[in-house]
Enzyme design. Structure first.
Site, PDB file in Angstrom:
ATOM      1  N   SER A 149       0.855  -1.181   0.000  1.00 37.21           N
ATOM      2  CA  SER A 149       0.000   0.000   0.000  1.00 37.21           C
ATOM      3  C   SER A 149       0.889   1.228   0.000  1.00 37.21           C
ATOM      4  CB  SER A 149      -0.902  -0.015   1.239  1.00 37.21           C
ATOM      5  OG  SER A 149      -1.696   1.145   1.306  1.00 37.21           O
ATOM      6  N   LYS A 201      -1.451  -0.952  -4.138  1.00 34.39           N
ATOM      7  CA  LYS A 201      -2.615  -0.147  -3.776  1.00 34.39           C
ATOM      8  C   LYS A 201      -2.165   1.299  -3.622  1.00 34.39           C
ATOM      9  CE  LYS A 201      -4.499  -0.138   0.480  1.00 34.39           C
ATOM     10  NZ  LYS A 201      -5.369  -0.550   1.625  1.00 34.39           N
ATOM     11  N   LYS A 233      -3.208   5.120  -2.336  1.00 35.04           N
ATOM     12  CA  LYS A 233      -4.118   5.978  -1.602  1.00 35.04           C
ATOM     13  C   LYS A 233      -4.520   7.144  -2.511  1.00 35.04           C
ATOM     14  CE  LYS A 233      -4.036   3.866   2.435  1.00 35.04           C
ATOM     15  NZ  LYS A 233      -5.232   3.305   3.076  1.00 35.04           N
ATOM     16  N   ASP A 280      -7.529   3.251  -2.864  1.00 40.85           N
ATOM     17  CA  ASP A 280      -8.198   3.286  -1.572  1.00 40.85           C
ATOM     18  C   ASP A 280      -8.410   4.740  -1.174  1.00 40.85           C
ATOM     19  OD1 ASP A 280      -9.158   2.892   0.978  1.00 40.85           O
ATOM     20  OD2 ASP A 280      -7.267   2.174   1.813  1.00 40.85           O
ATOM     21  N   GLU A 297     -11.518   0.934  -3.299  1.00 38.64           N
ATOM     22  CA  GLU A 297     -11.765   0.604  -1.899  1.00 38.64           C
ATOM     23  C   GLU A 297     -12.321   1.802  -1.135  1.00 38.64           C
ATOM     24  OE1 GLU A 297      -9.260  -1.099   1.976  1.00 38.64           O
ATOM     25  OE2 GLU A 297      -8.287  -0.946   0.017  1.00 38.64           O
ATOM     26  N   ASP A 350     -14.089  -1.515   3.433  1.00 40.08           N
ATOM     27  CA  ASP A 350     -13.129  -1.639   4.533  1.00 40.08           C
ATOM     28  C   ASP A 350     -13.779  -1.086   5.801  1.00 40.08           C
ATOM     29  OD1 ASP A 350     -11.043  -1.418   6.365  1.00 40.08           O
ATOM     30  OD2 ASP A 350      -9.739  -0.232   5.090  1.00 40.08           O
ATOM     31  N   LYS A 395      -9.831  -6.688   8.057  1.00 38.78           N
ATOM     32  CA  LYS A 395      -8.766  -6.276   8.956  1.00 38.78           C
ATOM     33  C   LYS A 395      -9.045  -6.840  10.336  1.00 38.78           C
ATOM     34  CE  LYS A 395      -7.243  -2.062   6.637  1.00 38.78           C
ATOM     35  NZ  LYS A 395      -7.271  -0.577   6.621  1.00 38.78           N
ATOM     36  N   GLY A 450      -4.106  -4.155   6.265  1.00 39.50           N
ATOM     37  CA  GLY A 450      -3.166  -3.936   7.358  1.00 39.50           C
ATOM     38  C   GLY A 450      -3.303  -2.562   7.972  1.00 39.50           C
TER      39      GLY A 450
END
Length: 370
Positions: free
Chosen positions: A136, A162, A164, A189, A214, A239, A263, A291
């Protein structure tokens, strides 16, 4: 089994690379390590990997410390139990506080696996000897900086990246990464930062062949997720919206997701995380393990969980060295060409470096059964 003593250790470690999301940035982390000791003298370790600030979730390190010391640890001290699935029943009257509960629940599973001479993965019902790890990447100062980070982790063998995203940092960064890596398993995400009037920004991402988008909207806005999923081909992954199995049932009924990020911390521990896996697997929803920049104790628990059969997508179980110069376990978690081996030794599968923990502890407390 009966837990006679519990210790909480507030441990501070610096990150090797600052990490920035749509809401905040961080360069060091405080996590609470939970140490449970039963009547035989055996020890189980867990990790409360809550953020320091209430931006990802309502809980913080301070609230988790209070809940653990005041409510959760006293609920389990001196109580008889046979299997870790029973531990959540002992604190059932405490609402919410999933991160705090997660550390104790995980420590209970590790303790039980240690005493019974089985690995944590085996205790959970894992079927894999290795799991595929993804990475990520946070919001970088420039697109060139982002591309350099992507290249660095692809060179290390990670097969999934991934990114952000946030309003103003979405379409163009994704376009640049996709242009540089046309076949990369890529997903984004948003951590729930988008609002209804920013719908077009999210629809514009549909052209880039992403594995998933996400958590674009706020955690409780399941209807917005369902409507967006109807409008785009890219799967929506939830999530923050899924804190309980009941949340998952609601999201499934609404058609608000096609992928689930599980998670351990967000769902209150391995007990609930395994139940969510079983429900999603039965519904044909692929899952992966997200995570919270866990230290090695929480990371090892994530790896064990990721060995369950429904975890068919790369999980956030990357090597310890991606985040920390030195970890709290030995050996540290290692990823070889993006693959992490599932430990087979009993319990956590790693030795806990108590000397390193002590050297980096800024607060500790111990509670004992009367």
């Amino acid at each position: 089994m009966k837990i006679l003593a519990a210790r909480l250790h507030r441990v501070r470690l610096p990150l090797v690379h600052e990490f920035r999301t749509s809401s905040h940035g961080k360069s060091l982390l405080d996590h609470i390590l939970v140490e449970l000791t039963d009547a035989s003298g055996a020890t189980g370790w867990g990790e409360i990997a809550s953020p320091s600030d209430p931006y990802y979730a309502p809980e913080t390190v301070e609230t988790c410390w209070h809940m653990g010391e005041r409510y959760l640890v006293p609920a389990i001290l001196g109580q008889e139990w046979e299997h870790p699935e029973q531990l959540p029943q002992l604190w059932a009257k405490v609402r919410g506080n999933q991160f705090a509960k997660s550390g104790l629940d995980t420590a209970g599973w590790v303790l039980w696996a240690t005493i019974n001479g089985v690995s944590l993965a085996e205790a959970l019902g894992g079927v894999r000897s290795e799991v595929v790890a993804g990475v990520s990447l946070g919001i970088e100062p420039t697109i060139d900086d982002l591309l350099a980070e992507v290249d660095r982790h692809l060179a290390a063998g990670y097969p999934r990246v991934k990114l952000k995203i946030a309003p103003g940092w979405d379409v163009e960064p994704v376009r640049a990464v996709r242009a540089a890596h046309p076949d990369l398993d890529l997903h984004v995400d948003a951590n729930g930062i988008y609002a209804a009037h920013q719908w077009e920004d999210l629809e514009a991402l549909d052209e880039f062949g992403l594995t998933m988008i996400e958590q674009p909207f706020a955690p409780r806005d399941l209807l917005a997720h369902a409507h967006l999923q109807q409008d785009i081909d890219t799967p929506i992954c939830l999530d923050e919206s899924i804190e309980t199995v009941e949340d998952l049932e609601t999201a499934l009924s609404l058609g608000a997701l096609r992928v689930l990020n599980i998670k351990v911390s967000r769902m209150g521990g391995l007990t609930a995380a395994r139940e969510a896996h079983d429900r999603a697997h039965a519904a044909g929803i692929p899952v992966w393990c997200g995570g919270m920049h866990e230290f090695g104790i929480g990371r090892a628990a994530n790896i064990a969980l990721s060995s369950l059969p429904g975890f068919t997508l790369p999980s956030d179980v990357s090597a310890s060295a991606k985040y920390y110069a030195q970890d709290v376990i030995t050996p540290p978690v290692v990823a070889t060409q993006g693959v992490v081996q599932v430990p087979t030794a009993s319990g956590l599968g790693h030795e806990v470096d108590t000397a390193f923990i002590a050297a980096n502890t800024i607060a500790t407390t111990e509670l004992k059964s009367s």
